[in-house]
Design an enzyme around this catalytic site. Sequence first.
Site, PDB file in Angstrom:
ATOM      1  CG  HIS A 223      -3.419  -3.587   3.721  1.00  0.00           C
ATOM      2  ND1 HIS A 223      -2.690  -3.020   4.124  1.00  0.00           N
ATOM      3  CD2 HIS A 223      -4.367  -2.470   2.548  1.00  0.00           C
ATOM      4  CE1 HIS A 223      -2.439  -1.756   3.706  1.00  0.00           C
ATOM      5  NE2 HIS A 223      -3.107  -1.729   2.717  1.00  0.00           N
TER       6      HIS A 223
ATOM      7  CB  CYS B 255      -0.577  -0.263   1.275  1.00  0.00           C
ATOM      8  SG  CYS B 255      -2.359   0.520   0.945  1.00  0.00           S
TER       9      CYS B 255
ATOM     10  CD  GLU C 111      -0.622  -5.764   5.518  1.00  0.00           C
ATOM     11  OE1 GLU C 111      -0.923  -4.911   5.192  1.00  0.00           O
ATOM     12  OE2 GLU C 111      -0.491  -6.211   4.202  1.00  0.00           O
TER      13      GLU C 111
END
Length: 224
Positions: free
Chosen positions: A200, A86, A202
């Site tokens: 994302h 990002c 994660e």
Amino acid sequence: MKVGIVQFPGTNCEYDTQHAFAALGCETQILWHKEETIPAGTDLVVVAGGFSYGDYLRSGAIAKMSPIMKALKVYAENGGKVLGICNGFQVLTETGLLPGALKRNEGLHFISRHHHLKVVSNTNDFLRRCNVNDVVNIPIAHHDGNFYIDAEGLKELYANEQVLLKYTDAKGNIDNPNGSVDSIAGICNKNKNVFGLMPHPERAMEALLGSDDGRAMLEGFIHA
């Protein structure tokens, strides 16, 4: 595996990233933006998401001048692996470690939701655990995620298998949320050691939270 995670003023995904890699059994370390070296033995550096320096001027424009980024450029030029997520992707394009640029979303709105991505290339450490044409469900959260590159640059990306991910629907059909050229969601450099994506992974580590599709993506670095 030792993972360093870059933290700028305004970064807000460093601890999500730390949690994700720790869950995969990695040793992690937060790297403050004023540090001038990358710790010896670091296997991967992640430039995490957020709003570095409040996104003043434009996303990543000030972060690129931080001492840690000078060290990161040397690290990458020497073959070190780097992942920008990002805002981290924005920072890497600003520094020239990745081609192209990230512009304001086509609809001029901040977008925050899960979105499907199709794997375009897996001849790299990041996506080696995925199959080409796999569709994964990964959160996006950005205002300046509109990837741009000129026609010649786009041709080079495809010629070198640098296009990694595209925005799609659940069936793998193009579904572009932000206006990115060719619906591109993630790329790498020619040497395939620097990676960037707007979504994302994660945040997609546990099915309970909507998806665990991010695990296979991040595990690629561990099993390289």
